[in-house]
Enzyme design. Structure first.
Site, mmCIF file in Angstrom:
data_model
loop_
_atom_site.group_PDB
_atom_site.id
_atom_site.type_symbol
_atom_site.label_atom_id
_atom_site.label_comp_id
_atom_site.label_asym_id
_atom_site.label_seq_id
_atom_site.Cartn_x
_atom_site.Cartn_y
_atom_site.Cartn_z
ATOM 1 N N ASP A 118 -2.924 -17.559 5.500
ATOM 2 C CA ASP A 118 -4.019 -18.367 4.940
ATOM 3 C C ASP A 118 -4.591 -19.301 5.997
ATOM 4 O OD1 ASP A 118 -1.397 -19.195 4.580
ATOM 5 O OD2 ASP A 118 -1.850 -20.596 2.977
ATOM 6 N N TYR A 177 0.818 -1.215 0.000
ATOM 7 C CA TYR A 177 0.000 0.000 0.000
ATOM 8 C C TYR A 177 0.851 1.264 0.000
ATOM 9 C CZ TYR A 177 -4.071 -2.799 1.108
ATOM 10 O OH TYR A 177 -5.078 -3.714 1.057
ATOM 11 N N LYS A 230 2.881 -14.020 5.981
ATOM 12 C CA LYS A 230 3.020 -15.038 4.935
ATOM 13 C C LYS A 230 4.526 -15.230 4.716
ATOM 14 C CE LYS A 230 1.009 -17.548 1.793
ATOM 15 N NZ LYS A 230 0.533 -18.848 2.145
ATOM 16 N N ASP A 259 -5.940 -5.955 5.932
ATOM 17 C CA ASP A 259 -7.088 -5.498 5.150
ATOM 18 C C ASP A 259 -8.050 -6.669 4.920
ATOM 19 O OD1 ASP A 259 -8.730 -3.953 3.645
ATOM 20 O OD2 ASP A 259 -7.330 -3.577 2.023
#
Ligand code: NAP
Length: 419
Positions: free
Chosen positions: A282, A158, A228, A306
């Site tokens: 995940d 972002y 991640k 987000d």
């Protein structure tokens, strides 16, 4: 400081901050800036004011509102999207609340929400996610969810460092990556868009500190770093490692990592300690649904935050009630998760609960926990009684459909009764 584009109220005092830049001095009659925002902001803004004023008055205080302008209202008055005075006034008055601001898709100006967060260095996006009795949910046990999500607000993908396919910039970056950095057959031939994902030690550590401090102050059991890092080792993996460094190096016995807990204490946590662990993003999205009650406070880089906070929000009833706040050092801007829903603008129809609950986070930030509790209880009682706006009424049997302003009045009335 004097402003051309802000009317500072004559009554009320300014919130100030101690020399450490963090601890707030909050008078009983603070001046609080409010931006109604675009679209349904004109409906939910006044409704939230009604409820927050009632809670302040019921606890012997008074809020002196200071209207600020951004988005369409600023264009109409001042022919600009985000006047400097609006930003400066939030800086000076420190604690503010805003409704949604419209962002055009693809072309046009960049997000005013992102601009405000950047200009005010509000580096943490905080979203408490808990279920209110009576709110319909798509899951069987929505009450199992009681989480607070801390999303990094200033970096990651972002940051806005990206190049469009076909631009000179993108070809220069491609050449640099392939020829200078040796990734020669990694990017497919033909048009490519490229973005950069910066995750810094500074940005990670200040976010993780906010999450751990919150957990300690609010008797929470754990902080989970969601990343991640198995794939993006040097960005998301670094987020995890720096997060653990904060936990291990900056707090005493009151913070313990999950590894230490099992290796040295056989799973027996010291009383009142906060346990810091980590989960791959995940897997975490799956566990939100399958092991909801095991999670407490989550700390995440921007993109994971987000996705995850919207998914968590859906489990407890969705956009009409999901609150949030952007927090920096000694400064905060409360705002709901939802947008400006232009098709409902000015109809006195939508649910103001998300902005009201964002205001509740603001009351907690001011240290007015008694007022914050009154807001939550009254809101819950009103919804449980089936007195609701259209979005909830259409999902329950036998509800009474109220306008935005009527709903706010009912909540304020309950606050006065309960005080
Ligand atoms: P949205 O404004 O959040 O609205 C999407 C749908 O969510 C609405 O049509 C409505 O659903 C439901 N909804 C939203 N707020 C509600 C409320 N208070 N009460 C009841 N239902 C509510 O999302 P969008 O249409 O994608 O975005 C519109 C604009 O808002 C865009 O310009 C976007 O960039 C901006 N935005 C701003 C912010 C912010 O200021 N922080 C955040 C998100 C989006 P139903 O139609 O099913 O009733």
């Amino acid at each position: 400081m004097s402003y051309e584009k802000v009317d500072v109220p004559e009554e009320g005092e300014k919130i100030t901050v101690a020399d450490d830049g963090e601890e707030l001095h909050v008078p009983d009659n603070p001046i609080i800036p409010i931006i109604y925002g675009d679209g349904i902001g004109q409906d939910v803004g006044p409704a939230a004011q009604t409820v927050l004023e009632a809670a302040a008055e019921a606890t012997g205080r008074e809020i002196n509102w200071m209207r600020l302008y951004a988005g369409e209202s600023a264009r109409e008055r001042y022919d600009e999207n985000l006047p400097d005075d609006t930003v400066e006034a939030i800086k000076e008055f420190r604690v503010a609340i805003k409704g949604p601001l419209t962002t055009p898709v693809g072309a046009g100006f960049r997000s005013l929400n992102v601009a405000l967060r950047k200009k005010l260095d509000l580096y943490t996006n905080m979203r408490p996610t808990f279920h209110l009795d009576g709110v319909p949910s798509p899951v069987k046990n929505p009450e199992a969810m009681d989480m607070v999500n801390f999303r990094e607000n200033t970096e990651d993908v972002y940051a806005g460092i990206e190049w469009e396919a076909g631009s000179d910039g993108v070809e220069e970056v491609r050449e640099f990556i392939e020829e200078e950095m040796g990734f020669d057959s990694t990017i497919h031939d033909g048009p490519v868009g490229i973005g950069i994902k910066p995750i810094t030690e500074f940005g990670t550590k200040r976010l993780v500190r906010k999450a751990i401090d919150y957990a300690l102050e609010n008797d929470r059991d754990s902080v989970t770093l969601v990343h991640k890092g198995n794939i993006m080792k040097f960005t998301e993996g670094a987020f995890r490692d720096w997060g653990y460094e904060v936990a291990e190096e900056e707090y005493g016995e009151e913070v313990i990592t999950e590894d230490t807990l099992w290796e040295e204490r056989d799973g027996d946590a010291p009383e009142d300690a906060v346990v810091v662990n980590d989960r791959i993003a995940d897997n975490m999205l799956q566990q939100l649904l399958t092991r909801t009650e095991q999670y407490d406070v989550l700390a995440m880089p921007n993109l994971n935050g987000d996705y995850l906070s919207d998914a968590a929000g859906a489990q407890i009833g969705g956009l009409g009630i999901a609150p949030g706040a952007n927090i920096g050092d000694g400064r905060m801007l409360a705002e709901p998760v939802h947008g400006s829903a232009p098709k409902y603008a000015g109809q006195d129809k939508v649910n103001p609960s998300a902005l009201i609950l964002s205001g509740r986070i603001m009351l907690e930030y001011l240290g007015w926990t008694d007022a914050a509790d009154l807001v939550r209880d009254a809101l819950e009682e009103t919804i449980s009684a089936g007195e609701v706006t259209y979005d909830i009424e259409r999902q329950i049997d036998g509800g009474e459909k109220l306008a935005t302003s009527e709903f706010a009045e009912r909540v304020a009335e309950r606050i006065r009764q309960n005080a």
